[in-house]
Design a protein around this motif. Structure first.
Motif, PDB file in Angstrom:
ATOM      1  N   VAL A 107      -3.433   4.111  -2.053  1.00  0.00           N
ATOM      2  CA  VAL A 107      -1.845   3.434  -2.000  1.00  0.00           C
ATOM      3  C   VAL A 107      -1.213   4.605  -1.805  1.00  0.00           C
ATOM      4  O   VAL A 107      -1.213   5.486  -2.068  1.00  0.00           O
ATOM      5  CB  VAL A 107      -1.653   2.791  -3.339  1.00  0.00           C
ATOM      6  CG1 VAL A 107      -0.662   1.891  -3.719  1.00  0.00           C
ATOM      7  CG2 VAL A 107      -2.605   1.286  -3.485  1.00  0.00           C
ATOM      8  N   ARG A 125       0.155  12.847 -10.442  1.00  0.00           N
ATOM      9  CA  ARG A 125      -0.749  12.619  -8.440  1.00  0.00           C
ATOM     10  C   ARG A 125       0.313  12.505  -7.564  1.00  0.00           C
ATOM     11  O   ARG A 125       0.129  13.093  -6.142  1.00  0.00           O
ATOM     12  CB  ARG A 125      -2.331  11.428  -8.744  1.00  0.00           C
ATOM     13  CG  ARG A 125      -3.159  11.924  -9.600  1.00  0.00           C
ATOM     14  CD  ARG A 125      -4.027  12.865  -8.454  1.00  0.00           C
ATOM     15  NE  ARG A 125      -5.217  12.985  -9.187  1.00  0.00           N
ATOM     16  CZ  ARG A 125      -5.784  13.583  -8.880  1.00  0.00           C
ATOM     17  NH1 ARG A 125      -5.589  14.954  -7.863  1.00  0.00           N
ATOM     18  NH2 ARG A 125      -7.806  14.383  -9.761  1.00  0.00           N
ATOM     19  N   ALA A 126       0.806  10.832  -7.540  1.00  0.00           N
ATOM     20  CA  ALA A 126       1.966  10.353  -6.600  1.00  0.00           C
ATOM     21  C   ALA A 126       3.190  11.711  -6.186  1.00  0.00           C
ATOM     22  O   ALA A 126       2.919  11.350  -4.757  1.00  0.00           O
ATOM     23  CB  ALA A 126       2.512   9.860  -7.139  1.00  0.00           C
ATOM     24  N   ARG A 157       4.658   1.501  -9.288  1.00  0.00           N
ATOM     25  CA  ARG A 157       3.313   0.138  -9.779  1.00  0.00           C
ATOM     26  C   ARG A 157       3.599   1.101 -11.486  1.00  0.00           C
ATOM     27  O   ARG A 157       3.847   0.690 -12.654  1.00  0.00           O
ATOM     28  CB  ARG A 157       2.365   0.510  -9.441  1.00  0.00           C
ATOM     29  CG  ARG A 157       2.191  -0.118  -8.113  1.00  0.00           C
ATOM     30  CD  ARG A 157       0.384  -0.062  -7.621  1.00  0.00           C
ATOM     31  NE  ARG A 157       0.672  -0.880  -6.515  1.00  0.00           N
ATOM     32  CZ  ARG A 157      -0.944  -0.979  -5.614  1.00  0.00           C
ATOM     33  NH1 ARG A 157      -2.126  -0.634  -6.570  1.00  0.00           N
ATOM     34  NH2 ARG A 157      -1.109  -1.756  -4.770  1.00  0.00           N
ATOM     35  N   ASP A 165       4.514   3.468  -3.702  1.00  0.00           N
ATOM     36  CA  ASP A 165       4.397   2.194  -4.198  1.00  0.00           C
ATOM     37  C   ASP A 165       3.644   2.514  -5.752  1.00  0.00           C
ATOM     38  O   ASP A 165       3.533   1.699  -6.547  1.00  0.00           O
ATOM     39  CB  ASP A 165       3.435   1.586  -3.273  1.00  0.00           C
ATOM     40  CG  ASP A 165       3.916   1.145  -2.168  1.00  0.00           C
ATOM     41  OD1 ASP A 165       5.006   0.708  -2.000  1.00  0.00           O
ATOM     42  OD2 ASP A 165       2.952   0.521  -0.571  1.00  0.00           O
ATOM     43  N   GLN A 166       2.763   3.578  -5.361  1.00  0.00           N
ATOM     44  CA  GLN A 166       2.262   4.425  -6.727  1.00  0.00           C
ATOM     45  C   GLN A 166       3.254   4.207  -7.504  1.00  0.00           C
ATOM     46  O   GLN A 166       2.798   3.725  -9.514  1.00  0.00           O
ATOM     47  CB  GLN A 166       1.346   5.245  -6.368  1.00  0.00           C
ATOM     48  CG  GLN A 166       0.265   5.209  -5.766  1.00  0.00           C
ATOM     49  CD  GLN A 166      -1.179   5.349  -7.037  1.00  0.00           C
ATOM     50  OE1 GLN A 166      -1.175   3.472  -6.822  1.00  0.00           O
ATOM     51  NE2 GLN A 166      -1.913   6.367  -6.774  1.00  0.00           N
ATOM     52  N   GLU A 169      -8.215  11.620 -12.964  1.00  0.00           N
ATOM     53  CA  GLU A 169      -7.527  10.582 -13.341  1.00  0.00           C
ATOM     54  C   GLU A 169      -6.824  10.503 -15.173  1.00  0.00           C
ATOM     55  O   GLU A 169      -7.244  11.335 -15.706  1.00  0.00           O
ATOM     56  CB  GLU A 169      -8.331   9.024 -12.638  1.00  0.00           C
ATOM     57  CG  GLU A 169      -8.327   9.362 -11.572  1.00  0.00           C
ATOM     58  CD  GLU A 169      -8.270   7.570 -10.842  1.00  0.00           C
ATOM     59  OE1 GLU A 169      -7.505   6.995 -10.848  1.00  0.00           O
ATOM     60  OE2 GLU A 169      -9.651   7.431 -10.433  1.00  0.00           O
ATOM     61  N   SER A 184      -5.296   8.293  -2.754  1.00  0.00           N
ATOM     62  CA  SER A 184      -5.462   7.106  -2.949  1.00  0.00           C
ATOM     63  C   SER A 184      -4.752   5.646  -1.744  1.00  0.00           C
ATOM     64  O   SER A 184      -3.869   6.520  -0.869  1.00  0.00           O
ATOM     65  CB  SER A 184      -3.828   6.370  -4.208  1.00  0.00           C
ATOM     66  OG  SER A 184      -3.797   4.854  -4.418  1.00  0.00           O
ATOM     67  N   PRO A 231       2.205   7.123  -2.238  1.00  0.00           N
ATOM     68  CA  PRO A 231       3.130   7.475  -3.555  1.00  0.00           C
ATOM     69  C   PRO A 231       4.120   7.058  -3.883  1.00  0.00           C
ATOM     70  O   PRO A 231       4.149   6.116  -4.826  1.00  0.00           O
ATOM     71  CB  PRO A 231       2.982   8.994  -3.335  1.00  0.00           C
ATOM     72  CG  PRO A 231       3.102   9.168  -1.312  1.00  0.00           C
ATOM     73  CD  PRO A 231       2.414   7.862  -1.040  1.00  0.00           C
ATOM     74  N   PRO A 253      -0.530  10.080 -13.618  1.00  0.00           N
ATOM     75  CA  PRO A 253      -0.260   9.251 -12.280  1.00  0.00           C
ATOM     76  C   PRO A 253       0.530   9.415 -11.333  1.00  0.00           C
ATOM     77  O   PRO A 253       0.556  10.125 -10.010  1.00  0.00           O
ATOM     78  CB  PRO A 253      -0.544   7.449 -12.338  1.00  0.00           C
ATOM     79  CG  PRO A 253      -0.005   7.233 -13.923  1.00  0.00           C
ATOM     80  CD  PRO A 253      -1.028   8.983 -14.303  1.00  0.00           C
ATOM     81  N   THR A 254       1.616   9.477 -12.391  1.00  0.00           N
ATOM     82  CA  THR A 254       3.081  10.065 -11.591  1.00  0.00           C
ATOM     83  C   THR A 254       3.024  11.843 -11.256  1.00  0.00           C
ATOM     84  O   THR A 254       3.505  11.636  -9.579  1.00  0.00           O
ATOM     85  CB  THR A 254       4.436  10.153 -12.629  1.00  0.00           C
ATOM     86  OG1 THR A 254       4.918   8.904 -13.629  1.00  0.00           O
ATOM     87  CG2 THR A 254       5.264  10.503 -11.931  1.00  0.00           C
TER      88      THR A 254
END
Length: 711
Positions: free
Chosen positions: A370, A554-555, A378, A374-375, A137, A368, A372, A551-552
């Protein structure tokens, strides 16, 4: 059922999210929908046709181009060679004013730092790239992916100087492909018209149709001091174009953002574009003021001003799209359809991954709890908070266009030297990706190129950047003492620009080859300044990578997997500056606010001319008026799917013949970054007939006319 504007927009945008229709799509050459294109256009192209087009297409800097002879001759746009023309010109011999028309091949001049590339191979490396980030991560994820890309590129290209390998992310992480290019580092200017011939109408006509511009130029590829043999090339067709004819456009469009979520687009609409537009507007104003101070300054600032005007108008068109309720409603409807289709798939995907992880005993892929969407939602408050500092201090967000240090060449050289020295102390896999072993050849090519440097222009750029950074980040920002110390933006920029010796390529080479010891021992004020900036600029980059990029990615990767399941391979990826093929028909439009026919002619040019800038005809072009057939088609409109970076793209007919070069699009087409709308999307093309006329009847370039095979 009545088709409301909002519903029409929804249907258009749904196509981008699901399965592309009609002329929509900037397709990669390894996934081009041959059958669909043939059915839509009534053509009969095949894989062999695609291969010939790919091997005849050229990437030239940030533009596109096409091979047009067996001796390395390439056609692109005049505005794509503008920097080369400026670098070769002086105030006394200004090729932008006179045109560049060498009488022999020996008089063709090398473009400083110019490179050209031809895509030779595409291979899939998705499994390796996705495995590299498994279980990681934040910045560890980003760096692991970057390191793996560097390894793949190094394995494929090694130390070769005539090849370039690039790992490309497609579908925002859904696929990764290795693109291998044949690279040419000796690119020479073979012909360019007077700038006024290529920019007739100036900023007023920019991003519009009708247009009356000969925005074309030729370069030639050289290797070992001789023109490159290029038996595969486009055949020149200067016949008068016919409305309704299907054509294909092969080029390297810069970037689209059609696969972004609504929340991501709101960040661009509310934060990125407003900031970029305000900054570009002020920099343009400062450069215009600078240009008005003397004839020399006007010469120096001409090319930068044109570039900024393009940037500003492009941003304006995109702002209009993102504030258009109908357009955004269409995108929202498409997103809801995607969510509905993929709800069960998301649940199934989570369970499948967990099952594999349980069976393997170790995490294979991070997933996740959550979803993608919603990820990504956020992440947006963080991106909004960090964007101004990241854009102004580091750049490279992939969202906007704000130039670090105002695009100062001296500053950028210093940053490359300092960072390059620091990064090369580490193993390749641990470096910033731009300094991996596989990319050092390109870094050195740009660093060692002999380019003119104008201290007055450098001063304007750096002064603007320092003042705007202080304004946007505020005086109390803890990074301000490092950026400015006790000096004003005017004083610090003047001291740095006047004191540096980096304009000398021998100095830059010595510092690069001397490594970190030479950098640390240097008393050059620009080098010392960049050394002090490393801590705050590296910190904002690390923060952005950890909290936004990783994180972008990943989602987005998870979203891509859902998209493939929902819509299959009928989805095309966002543009990424890599070679794409699109298609359309030669035609005008009857949309309110954008009504025009398919063609303009030289007679229309004479009618539009007023004798006053920017509607003054270039002197040599005007002098040749009696020799020019006024009915010759000058420019044409095509319903192809293009965007910035497509400039210079060869426009090809079913027979594989080149019939023009893309050089612009209409202002409503700027929404193309976020979705294709066939009703208003039109690319603007300079025809081969117009270029032939210019070569033969205006600039006396008969030798090129003969090389093109024109009778």
């Amino acid at each position: 059922m009545r088709l409301t504007p909002a519903l029409a927009a929804a249907l258009l945008t749904l196509a981008a999210a699901s399965t592309a229709k009609a002329e929509e799509g900037m397709w990669t050459f390894d996934n081009f929908p041959i059958a669909r294109a043939n059915a839509t256009l009534g053509t009969n192209i095949d894989q062999a046709w695609l291969d010939r087009v790919r091997l005849s297409s050229v990437k030239f800097g940030g533009c596109s181009a096409g091979l047009v002879s067996a001796e390395g001759l390439v056609m692109t746009n005049n505005h794509c060679v503008a920097t080369c023309v400026a670098n070769l010109s002086t105030q006394a011999v200004n090729y932008a004013e006179t045109g560049f028309a060498p009488r022999s091949r020996e008089e063709e001049l090398k473009c400083p730092g110019g490179t050209a590339e031809i895509l030779t191979e595409i291979s899939d490396v998705t499994a390796r790239m996705q495995a590299a980030g498994a279980g990681l991560e934040g910045q560890a994820f980003t760096r692991a992916r970057d390191a793996e890309a560097g390894r793949i590129e190094q394995e494929a290209c090694g130390d070769a100087t005539d090849k370039r390998c690039q790992v490309v992310s497609l579908y925002r992480g859904g696929q990764f492909k290795l693109y291998t290019y044949k690279k040419f580092s000796d690119v020479r200017l073979a012909w360019a018209p007077e700038d006024r011939a290529a920019t007739f109408g100036g900023d007023l006509d920019n991003f519009s149709f009708p247009r009356f511009a000969i925005d074309a130029a030729f370069i030639r590829l050289y290797e070992n001091g001789a023109p490159v043999a290029t038996p595969t090339h486009f055949k020149w067709n200067a016949d008068k174009p016919v409305e309704g004819t299907p054509v294909f456009v092969s080029g390297s469009p810069g970037a689209t953002q059609r696969l972004l979520t609504q929340d991501q687009l709101f960040t661009i609409r509310d934060v990125v574009l407003p900031m970029d537009q305000l900054l570009a507007s002020e920099l343009r104003g400062r450069l215009i003021r600078f240009s008005q101070e003397s004839e020399e300054n006007a010469f120096i600032a001409m090319d930068p001003i044109v570039g900024l005007e393009n940037t500003y108008k492009r941003g304006l068109g995109r702002m209009r799209a993102l504030t258009d309720p109908g357009f955004m409603a269409g995108r929202a409807t498409a997103e809801e359809d995607f969510k509905t289709r993929s709800a069960q798939q998301w649940s199934d995907m989570q369970e499948s991954v967990r099952a594999r992880q349980r069976a393997a005993g170790t995490p294979q892929v991070f997933i996740s709890p959550v979803n993608p969407w919603d990820q990504l939602s956020r992440i947006q408050p963080i991106a909004r908070e960090l964007y101004p500092a990241m854009a102004l201090l580091e750049g490279g967000t992939g969202l906007g266009t704000t130039p670090v240090a105002g695009g100062s060449q001296l500053f950028n050289w210093a940053r490359t030297l300092v960072r390059g020295a620091q990064e090369r102390e580490k193993p390749s896999a641990e470096r910033l990706p731009e300094f991996a072993d596989s990319r050092l050849t390109a870094v050195q090519s740009g660093l060692f190129a002999e380019r003119p440097v104008y201290s007055g222009l450098e001063q304007v750029r750096m002064e603007w950047w320092l003042s705007k950074t202080r304004e946007w980040l505020t005086v109390d920002d803890p990074r301000m003492p490092v950026l400015l110390g006790q000096e004003s933006p005017e004083a610090r920029s003047a001291r740095l620009v006047s004191g540096t010796t980096l304009a000398d390529p021998a100095v830059r080479r010595a510092l690069w080859e001397g490594g970190l010891a030479a950098i640390q021992a240097s008393d050059d004020p620009m080098i010392q300044y960049l050394l002090t900036l490393q801590e705050p600029t590296r910190a904002i980059r690390a923060d952005w990578e950890a909290r936004v990029d990783a994180p972008t990615a990943r989602a987005s990767e998870q979203l891509a997997a859902l998209r493939f399941q929902a819509y299959g391979d009928s989805v095309y990826p966002d543009a990424t500056g890599t070679l794409r093929l699109t298609y359309g028909l030669i035609e005008g439009t009857d949309v309110p606010g954008q009504r025009f026919g398919a063609f303009t002619t030289f007679n229309g040019l004479w009618d539009r001319a007023t004798g006053s800038a920017p509607f003054d005809v270039a002197p040599k072009l005007l002098a040749a008026r009696e020799r020019i057939d006024g009915d010759t088609v000058l420019n044409m409109a095509v319903s192809s799917d293009t965007i910035g970076g497509s400039s210079g793209s060869p426009v090809v007919n079913e027979a594989g013949e080149i019939v023009g070069a893309n050089f612009d699009s209409t202002v409503l087409t700027q929404r193309n970054a976020y979705g294709y709308d066939r009703n208003v999307n039109r690319s603007v093309i300079v025809t081969t007939g117009a270029v032939t006329t210019a070569l033969r009847d205006v600039y006396g370039m008969q030798r090129l006319v003969e090389e093109l095979g024109v009778e």
